[in-house]
Design a protein around this motif. Structure first.
Motif, mmCIF file in Angstrom:
data_model
loop_
_atom_site.group_PDB
_atom_site.id
_atom_site.type_symbol
_atom_site.label_atom_id
_atom_site.label_comp_id
_atom_site.label_asym_id
_atom_site.label_seq_id
_atom_site.Cartn_x
_atom_site.Cartn_y
_atom_site.Cartn_z
ATOM 1 N N LEU A 1 5.812 20.236 18.231
ATOM 2 C CA LEU A 1 5.559 19.334 17.104
ATOM 3 C C LEU A 1 6.836 19.124 16.290
ATOM 4 O O LEU A 1 7.111 18.016 15.820
ATOM 5 C CB LEU A 1 4.447 19.879 16.215
ATOM 6 C CG LEU A 1 3.026 19.887 16.801
ATOM 7 C CD1 LEU A 1 2.034 20.438 15.782
ATOM 8 C CD2 LEU A 1 2.601 18.504 17.267
ATOM 9 N N HIS A 2 7.628 20.189 16.138
ATOM 10 C CA HIS A 2 8.913 20.084 15.427
ATOM 11 C C HIS A 2 9.840 19.098 16.143
ATOM 12 O O HIS A 2 10.468 18.246 15.507
ATOM 13 C CB HIS A 2 9.561 21.465 15.349
ATOM 14 C CG HIS A 2 10.896 21.476 14.673
ATOM 15 N ND1 HIS A 2 11.048 21.633 13.310
ATOM 16 C CD2 HIS A 2 12.168 21.346 15.177
ATOM 17 C CE1 HIS A 2 12.337 21.609 13.011
ATOM 18 N NE2 HIS A 2 13.029 21.430 14.121
ATOM 19 N N ALA B 1 14.729 29.417 13.804
ATOM 20 C CA ALA B 1 14.405 29.799 12.428
ATOM 21 C C ALA B 1 14.025 28.592 11.569
ATOM 22 O O ALA B 1 13.398 28.750 10.515
ATOM 23 C CB ALA B 1 15.582 30.540 11.796
ATOM 24 N N ASP B 2 14.405 27.395 12.028
ATOM 25 C CA ASP B 2 14.085 26.179 11.275
ATOM 26 C C ASP B 2 12.698 25.636 11.608
ATOM 27 O O ASP B 2 12.240 24.679 10.984
ATOM 28 C CB ASP B 2 15.120 25.091 11.563
ATOM 29 C CG ASP B 2 16.504 25.443 11.025
ATOM 30 O OD1 ASP B 2 16.570 26.219 10.049
ATOM 31 O OD2 ASP B 2 17.497 24.946 11.585
ATOM 32 N N ILE B 3 12.042 26.244 12.595
ATOM 33 C CA ILE B 3 10.724 25.764 13.031
ATOM 34 C C ILE B 3 9.644 26.512 12.250
ATOM 35 O O ILE B 3 9.483 27.720 12.401
ATOM 36 C CB ILE B 3 10.540 25.961 14.546
ATOM 37 C CG1 ILE B 3 11.613 25.178 15.314
ATOM 38 C CG2 ILE B 3 9.143 25.541 14.978
ATOM 39 C CD1 ILE B 3 11.631 25.453 16.800
ATOM 40 N N LYS B 4 8.934 25.798 11.426
ATOM 41 C CA LYS B 4 7.887 26.389 10.597
ATOM 42 C C LYS B 4 6.508 26.027 11.159
ATOM 43 O O LYS B 4 6.365 25.006 11.837
ATOM 44 C CB LYS B 4 7.996 25.870 9.156
ATOM 45 C CG LYS B 4 9.359 26.073 8.488
ATOM 46 C CD LYS B 4 9.675 27.548 8.313
ATOM 47 C CE LYS B 4 10.893 27.763 7.424
ATOM 48 N NZ LYS B 4 12.152 27.274 8.031
ATOM 49 N N PRO B 5 5.499 26.847 10.884
ATOM 50 C CA PRO B 5 4.136 26.433 11.241
ATOM 51 C C PRO B 5 3.862 25.068 10.620
ATOM 52 O O PRO B 5 4.076 24.868 9.422
ATOM 53 C CB PRO B 5 3.255 27.521 10.623
ATOM 54 C CG PRO B 5 4.142 28.729 10.555
ATOM 55 C CD PRO B 5 5.516 28.193 10.245
ATOM 56 N N CYS B 6 3.441 24.118 11.436
ATOM 57 C CA CYS B 6 3.320 22.751 10.938
ATOM 58 C C CYS B 6 2.053 22.080 11.425
ATOM 59 O O CYS B 6 1.338 22.593 12.301
ATOM 60 C CB CYS B 6 4.558 21.927 11.301
ATOM 61 S SG CYS B 6 4.867 21.779 13.065
ATOM 62 N N VAL B 7 1.794 20.920 10.855
ATOM 63 C CA VAL B 7 0.627 20.110 11.178
ATOM 64 C C VAL B 7 1.093 18.670 11.321
ATOM 65 O O VAL B 7 1.883 18.190 10.507
ATOM 66 C CB VAL B 7 -0.436 20.198 10.059
ATOM 67 C CG1 VAL B 7 -1.634 19.320 10.395
ATOM 68 C CG2 VAL B 7 -0.878 21.637 9.841
ATOM 69 N N HIS C 1 -1.185 9.040 11.655
ATOM 70 C CA HIS C 1 -1.870 8.855 12.929
ATOM 71 C C HIS C 1 -0.880 8.937 14.083
ATOM 72 O O HIS C 1 -1.042 8.268 15.097
ATOM 73 C CB HIS C 1 -2.583 7.499 12.963
ATOM 74 C CG HIS C 1 -3.770 7.404 12.072
ATOM 75 N ND1 HIS C 1 -4.984 7.994 12.390
ATOM 76 C CD2 HIS C 1 -3.952 6.834 10.860
ATOM 77 C CE1 HIS C 1 -5.855 7.761 11.447
ATOM 78 N NE2 HIS C 1 -5.272 7.056 10.485
ATOM 79 N N LEU C 2 0.140 9.784 13.953
ATOM 80 C CA LEU C 2 1.120 9.977 15.014
ATOM 81 C C LEU C 2 1.476 11.459 15.141
ATOM 82 O O LEU C 2 1.588 12.156 14.126
ATOM 83 C CB LEU C 2 2.405 9.176 14.732
ATOM 84 C CG LEU C 2 2.348 7.659 14.893
ATOM 85 C CD1 LEU C 2 3.659 7.042 14.416
ATOM 86 C CD2 LEU C 2 2.071 7.276 16.339
ATOM 87 N N PRO C 3 1.697 11.940 16.358
ATOM 88 C CA PRO C 3 2.143 13.334 16.517
ATOM 89 C C PRO C 3 3.473 13.621 15.819
ATOM 90 O O PRO C 3 3.780 14.772 15.512
ATOM 91 C CB PRO C 3 2.284 13.479 18.041
ATOM 92 C CG PRO C 3 1.361 12.452 18.603
ATOM 93 C CD PRO C 3 1.437 11.290 17.655
ATOM 94 N N SER C 4 4.259 12.578 15.566
ATOM 95 C CA SER C 4 5.561 12.758 14.907
ATOM 96 C C SER C 4 5.450 12.905 13.390
ATOM 97 O O SER C 4 6.442 13.243 12.732
ATOM 98 C CB SER C 4 6.472 11.572 15.224
ATOM 99 O OG SER C 4 5.872 10.351 14.792
#
Length: 421
Positions: A182-183, A268-274, A278-281
């Motif tokens: 996702l990141h 380290a820059d990748i955080k839990p995200c959502v 209406h886009l995966p980006s």
């Protein structure tokens, strides 16, 4: 001497019978596998008949999987599945899995050892790119190309340029493979790798499980990628040992291979995200999403329905119950994962938490059944797409997240991380 090549280029060259290929070159290749499901196979079968073909190119190299509307939800889906079933029996297809033996195709084929490293695979489903985690070049095609593939065992390709993603370091607490992809999609956009191979490497990938790697390759298409490839290493070899049904070939990129781009990412820059609608980006940290109330949570799919995903969700749900305003649907990706959930006591955890615990199916991911959203409803889901109307009414909303975040959100009734409970 052949020019230095990437993994994708080497696989395409080998299957085209050429010493080397270059990005942009058109090649015709021998295929190792042709895949279709209960939605796409009926159309491919019609194309097969229109070509005048009477026998598939190789009954051991065709895979037909009833998974999208299976178990069948209505008469039309039953007719589609019957058409595929009848064709499978007529042709003596080795890799046809009846309901009760099947599962979601992109989890099932690797689990069963049908796809092996070095394969060239086309599937009439866009998430066929999942098998790149095994060191294969696998890509989604339309049903017409699949029908031609059934008849001839061949397909043409334009050799894609490759983007290399070097991801290094340790993921922060709470971050997972789903957050990695996702990141990346948030970073480059849904067309950032349009008709390009995405090659994932670096210490973060090398330390990741095969389940995590398949999650990343699975969503390459959500950045427009033609394929999402990882080189075979010791982790992959250990997972594949005793599983592969055929001999495999490992392809590794040359040290001086040419890439369209090399993107370096610090884990380290990748955080839990959502990913918001209406886009995966449209990615946002979980910490910025806590105000969003949900009506439904879906944990499963070809992206996150493997045993590692089930364990992550169960760990959060253990000793807790789903918020009374939320429906939580848990769907193991295959019968083997379903059985493992039972053997490990995970099924009991899900039932105790008041989840719906389903037989394997794609169901809600594509708005098929088992979780259709009404107008204005919101769902947090471990699936791969959140387009308008993807899971139901056009005014409904889908938020993409990891299994742990989806499970925590189901408990809280709003989007949150396990650490927020």
């Amino acid at each position: 001497m052949p020019r230095p090549m990437t993994v994708a280029e080497k696989i395409l060259a080998a299957h085209a019978g050429l010493d080397e290929v270059r990005p942009g070159q058109l090649v015709e290749c021998d295929l190792d596998l042709v895949l279709a499901n209960d939605i796409t196979a009926p159309i491919a079968i019609d194309v097969f008949r229109e070509l005048g073909a009477t026998e598939v190119f190789d009954r051991d190299r065709v895979c037909l999987v009833p998974d999208h509307y299976a178990p069948n939800k209505d008469i039309k889906s039953a007719e589609q599945t019957k058409k595929m079933r009848d064709f499978a029996h007529e042709q003596g297809i080795t890799h046809y899995w009846e309901q009760g033996c099947a599962g979601i195709e992109h989890a099932l084929l690797p689990e069963q050892g049908v796809v092996v490293p070095g394969d060239l695979v086309i599937g009439a489903d866009s998430h066929t790119c999942t098998y790149g985690a095994l060191g294969a070049f696998s890509t989604g095609v339309g049903s017409t190309d699949a029908g031609v593939g059934l008849a001839t065992g061949r397909a043409w390709f334009k050799v894609p340029p490759t983007i290399k993603f070097e991801i290094d370091g340790e993921l922060v607490d709470g971050a997972s493979a789903k957050d990695v992809i996702l990141h990346i999609i948030g970073l480059i956009g849904v067309d950032g790798a349009l008709y390009q191979a995405m090659e994932f490497t670096g210490s973060t990938i090398r330390s990741m499980s095969m389940e995590g790697r398949m999650t990343i390759s699975n969503m390459a298409i959500e950045a427009g990628g033609k394929a999402g490839i990882m080189e075979v290493d010791d982790v992959a070899r250990a997972w594949l040992e005793g599983r592969c049904q055929r001999p495999s070939v490992e392809y590794h990129a040359d040290a001086d291979a040419e890439y369209a781009q090399v993107i370096h990412i610090d884990a380290a820059d990748i955080k839990p995200c959502v990913s918001w609608p209406h886009l995966p980006s449209n990615t946002h940290p979980v910490s910025e999403s806590r105000h969003i109330a949900i009506d439904q949570a879906v944990i499963g799919s070809c992206t996150n329905g493997r045993i590692e995903d089930m364990r992550a969700a169960a760990e959060v749900l253990r000793g807790r119950t789903v918020n009374p305003n939320v429906r939580c649907i848990v769907i193991p990706a295959t019968q083997a994962v379903f059985r493992q959930c039972m053997d490990e006591g995970l099924a009991q955890v899900f039932l105790d938490a008041n989840c719906v615990f389903s037989t394997p199916t794609c169901g809600p991911c594509l708005g098929g059944y088992m979780g259709i959203l009404a107008a204005g409803e919101r769902c947090i889901s471990t699936t791969n797409r959140n387009f308008v109307g993807r899971m139901g009414d056009p005014s409904s909303e889908v938020y993409l997240a990891s299994p742990a975040v989806a499970a925590a959100s189901a408990v809280a009734g709003r989007i949150c991380a396990p650490s927020d409970l």
